[in-house]
Motif scaffolding. Structure first.
Motif, PDB file in Angstrom:
ATOM      1  N   LYS A 127       0.812  -1.219   0.000  1.00 36.78           N
ATOM      2  CA  LYS A 127       0.000   0.000   0.000  1.00 36.78           C
ATOM      3  C   LYS A 127       0.846   1.270   0.000  1.00 36.78           C
ATOM      4  O   LYS A 127       0.315   2.374  -0.039  1.00 36.78           O
ATOM      5  CB  LYS A 127      -0.925   0.012   1.221  1.00 36.78           C
ATOM      6  CG  LYS A 127      -1.935  -1.122   1.283  1.00 36.78           C
ATOM      7  CD  LYS A 127      -2.967  -1.013   0.184  1.00 36.78           C
ATOM      8  CE  LYS A 127      -4.007  -2.127   0.307  1.00 36.78           C
ATOM      9  NZ  LYS A 127      -5.023  -2.058  -0.772  1.00 36.78           N
ATOM     10  N   GLU A 130       0.257   4.118  -2.369  1.00 34.37           N
ATOM     11  CA  GLU A 130      -0.993   4.858  -2.208  1.00 34.37           C
ATOM     12  C   GLU A 130      -0.916   5.910  -1.109  1.00 34.37           C
ATOM     13  O   GLU A 130      -1.784   6.789  -1.035  1.00 34.37           O
ATOM     14  CB  GLU A 130      -2.153   3.907  -1.876  1.00 34.37           C
ATOM     15  CG  GLU A 130      -2.503   2.908  -2.949  1.00 34.37           C
ATOM     16  CD  GLU A 130      -3.701   2.064  -2.554  1.00 34.37           C
ATOM     17  OE1 GLU A 130      -4.663   2.629  -1.992  1.00 34.37           O
ATOM     18  OE2 GLU A 130      -3.673   0.838  -2.789  1.00 34.37           O
ATOM     19  N   VAL A 131       0.088   5.812  -0.221  1.00 30.59           N
ATOM     20  CA  VAL A 131       0.103   6.632   0.995  1.00 30.59           C
ATOM     21  C   VAL A 131       1.347   7.510   1.055  1.00 30.59           C
ATOM     22  O   VAL A 131       2.464   7.013   1.208  1.00 30.59           O
ATOM     23  CB  VAL A 131       0.054   5.741   2.253  1.00 30.59           C
ATOM     24  CG1 VAL A 131       0.047   6.602   3.508  1.00 30.59           C
ATOM     25  CG2 VAL A 131      -1.158   4.831   2.224  1.00 30.59           C
ATOM     26  N   GLN A 132       1.139   8.809   0.929  1.00 32.47           N
ATOM     27  CA  GLN A 132       2.223   9.776   1.105  1.00 32.47           C
ATOM     28  C   GLN A 132       1.831  10.900   2.055  1.00 32.47           C
ATOM     29  O   GLN A 132       2.669  11.718   2.431  1.00 32.47           O
ATOM     30  CB  GLN A 132       2.630  10.368  -0.246  1.00 32.47           C
ATOM     31  CG  GLN A 132       3.257   9.353  -1.186  1.00 32.47           C
ATOM     32  CD  GLN A 132       4.517   8.720  -0.616  1.00 32.47           C
ATOM     33  OE1 GLN A 132       5.374   9.406  -0.054  1.00 32.47           O
ATOM     34  NE2 GLN A 132       4.638   7.408  -0.740  1.00 32.47           N
ATOM     35  N   SER A 133       0.560  10.937   2.452  1.00 38.60           N
ATOM     36  CA  SER A 133       0.079  11.992   3.343  1.00 38.60           C
ATOM     37  C   SER A 133      -1.170  11.514   4.072  1.00 38.60           C
ATOM     38  O   SER A 133      -1.739  10.458   3.752  1.00 38.60           O
ATOM     39  CB  SER A 133      -0.249  13.259   2.554  1.00 38.60           C
ATOM     40  OG  SER A 133      -1.397  13.048   1.746  1.00 38.60           O
ATOM     41  N   LYS A 135      -4.023  12.924   3.905  1.00 33.52           N
ATOM     42  CA  LYS A 135      -5.152  13.018   2.982  1.00 33.52           C
ATOM     43  C   LYS A 135      -5.319  11.719   2.198  1.00 33.52           C
ATOM     44  O   LYS A 135      -6.441  11.323   1.870  1.00 33.52           O
ATOM     45  CB  LYS A 135      -4.968  14.202   2.038  1.00 33.52           C
ATOM     46  CG  LYS A 135      -5.143  15.547   2.726  1.00 33.52           C
ATOM     47  CD  LYS A 135      -5.112  16.700   1.734  1.00 33.52           C
ATOM     48  CE  LYS A 135      -5.372  18.026   2.444  1.00 33.52           C
ATOM     49  NZ  LYS A 135      -5.368  19.171   1.506  1.00 33.52           N
ATOM     50  N   ASP A 136      -4.207  11.038   1.914  1.00 34.16           N
ATOM     51  CA  ASP A 136      -4.287   9.745   1.224  1.00 34.16           C
ATOM     52  C   ASP A 136      -4.966   8.692   2.095  1.00 34.16           C
ATOM     53  O   ASP A 136      -5.630   7.789   1.587  1.00 34.16           O
ATOM     54  CB  ASP A 136      -2.886   9.262   0.835  1.00 34.16           C
ATOM     55  CG  ASP A 136      -2.219  10.167  -0.181  1.00 34.16           C
ATOM     56  OD1 ASP A 136      -2.936  10.804  -0.968  1.00 34.16           O
ATOM     57  OD2 ASP A 136      -0.973  10.240  -0.172  1.00 34.16           O
ATOM     58  N   VAL A 137      -4.765   8.802   3.422  1.00 35.91           N
ATOM     59  CA  VAL A 137      -5.367   7.840   4.351  1.00 35.91           C
ATOM     60  C   VAL A 137      -6.881   8.019   4.395  1.00 35.91           C
ATOM     61  O   VAL A 137      -7.633   7.071   4.685  1.00 35.91           O
ATOM     62  CB  VAL A 137      -4.767   8.002   5.765  1.00 35.91           C
ATOM     63  CG1 VAL A 137      -5.381   7.011   6.743  1.00 35.91           C
ATOM     64  CG2 VAL A 137      -3.259   7.819   5.721  1.00 35.91           C
ATOM     65  N   ASN A 139      -8.886   8.423   1.968  1.00 35.86           N
ATOM     66  CA  ASN A 139      -9.506   8.173   0.660  1.00 35.86           C
ATOM     67  C   ASN A 139     -10.633   7.147   0.711  1.00 35.86           C
ATOM     68  O   ASN A 139     -11.295   6.893  -0.289  1.00 35.86           O
ATOM     69  CB  ASN A 139      -8.445   7.735  -0.369  1.00 35.86           C
ATOM     70  CG  ASN A 139      -7.772   6.421   0.021  1.00 35.86           C
ATOM     71  OD1 ASN A 139      -8.265   5.663   0.849  1.00 35.86           O
ATOM     72  ND2 ASN A 139      -6.619   6.148  -0.585  1.00 35.86           N
ATOM     73  N   ARG A 141     -10.439   3.925   1.034  1.00 34.29           N
ATOM     74  CA  ARG A 141     -10.060   2.575   0.619  1.00 34.29           C
ATOM     75  C   ARG A 141      -9.122   1.896   1.627  1.00 34.29           C
ATOM     76  O   ARG A 141      -8.978   0.679   1.609  1.00 34.29           O
ATOM     77  CB  ARG A 141      -9.366   2.618  -0.755  1.00 34.29           C
ATOM     78  CG  ARG A 141     -10.219   3.175  -1.871  1.00 34.29           C
ATOM     79  CD  ARG A 141      -9.544   2.984  -3.217  1.00 34.29           C
ATOM     80  NE  ARG A 141      -8.242   3.636  -3.271  1.00 34.29           N
ATOM     81  CZ  ARG A 141      -8.067   4.917  -3.607  1.00 34.29           C
ATOM     82  NH1 ARG A 141      -9.112   5.673  -3.899  1.00 34.29           N
ATOM     83  NH2 ARG A 141      -6.858   5.442  -3.650  1.00 34.29           N
ATOM     84  N   LEU A 142      -8.478   2.683   2.473  1.00 39.92           N
ATOM     85  CA  LEU A 142      -7.467   2.148   3.385  1.00 39.92           C
ATOM     86  C   LEU A 142      -8.017   1.978   4.800  1.00 39.92           C
ATOM     87  O   LEU A 142      -8.719   2.846   5.321  1.00 39.92           O
ATOM     88  CB  LEU A 142      -6.246   3.077   3.418  1.00 39.92           C
ATOM     89  CG  LEU A 142      -5.546   3.297   2.082  1.00 39.92           C
ATOM     90  CD1 LEU A 142      -4.475   4.370   2.219  1.00 39.92           C
ATOM     91  CD2 LEU A 142      -4.927   1.999   1.587  1.00 39.92           C
TER      92      LEU A 142
END
Length: 274
Positions: A127, A130-133, A135-137, A139, A141-142
């Motif tokens: 994963k 998909e995760v750099q911040s 805000k990505d968490v 989304n 889906r995670l």
């Protein structure tokens, strides 16, 4: 699944088991009429703190784990000699400043520099892209695993979320909580979550990826009058020793630069308000 559950439970109760070990060692030392000076340390749990008993050879270390706020409150009422707590080097919430400022006494206390460490996202390898911040968490889906309310790590995460404009309700699993950094990493490594929040060393322990989001200082504080006590002198010498600093360097994301140095409250905490 049973093996992962065993690791998660072991990691969850790590502070309690270490605390019981400390109590047992002290009881044995008392029974043997150990005359070495004793230092009572109340501190937030962490990997660098957990190393301390192994280096306390010329004094007795009575180590009790609690939150940073509880440690400072214990120092104020005389229940411990030294208190340990975390503060972010940036992204400090007004609430944290207010709570800690009420407990810190610049005229009576002395600050002892301890360590710094990296806090961020603990992510499975598949994963990571998909995760750099934060805000990505959010989304949807995670699956996320959080630290429990009342900890310095949870307070830091909530402040980072606020600054990123992300609501906890947007994160799947925000209300799912674990009680140590190791337990968060074990939860992610077991496949029960895709991402969690904690220190880099926890991610390294379980072969996970890490996205740094904040640097945190771990500080110690004591009464100025305690600095002349032999137990406190030996404790500070331990922190300053090359052997202990080298051990801290072995923890991923940790730095022992300045460990054991004394300073006044105002200089050690640039957000302090008199």
């Amino acid at each position: 699944k049973l093996l992962w559950a065993h690791q998660r439970v072991g990691a969850r109760f790590e502070p309690q088991l270490e605390g019981l070990t400390s109590e047992l060692n002290l009881a044995i030392q008392d029974a043997m009429s150990d005359v070495r000076p004793r230092l009572r340390l109340h501190a937030a749990h962490g990997y660098a703190v957990a190393l301390l008993p192994g280096f306390a050879n010329n004094f007795q270390l009575d180590l009790q784990y609690c939150s940073g706020e509880q440690a400072l409150a214990a120092l104020a009422r005389g229940s411990c000699d030294v208190a340990g707590f975390h503060v972010p080097q940036s992204d400090i919430s007004e609430d944290l400043i207010e709570r800690y400022s009420k407990l810190l006494k610049p005229r009576a206390y002395k600050l002892i520099r301890f360590i710094s460490r990296q806090q961020g996202l603990i992510v499975t390898k598949d994963k990571m892209f998909e995760v750099q911040s934060l805000k990505d968490v959010a989304n949807g889906r995670l699956r996320f695993i959080n630290r429990q309310q009342g900890t310095d790590t949870r307070a830091l995460l909530d402040e980072l979320l606020r600054k990123a404009g992300v609501e906890g309700s947007e994160i799947q699993g925000y209300d799912n909580e674990e009680f140590t950094h190791s337990a968060v990493a074990a939860y992610v490594a077991s496949g029960a979550a895709d991402v969690g929040f904690g220190v880099e060393h926890a991610a390294a322990q379980f072969g996970l990826e890490f996205v740094p989001l904040a640097t945190e200082s771990y500080l110690m504080v004591c009464h100025q009058k305690s600095l002349t006590n032999s137990a406190c002198e030996r404790f500070i010498a331990l922190l300053s020793s090359p052997e202990y600093r080298e051990a801290v360097k072995g923890l991923a994301g940790y730095s022992a630069e300045g460990c054991g140095e004394l300073t006044v409250i105002e200089e050690g905490l640039n957000w302090y308000r008199s």
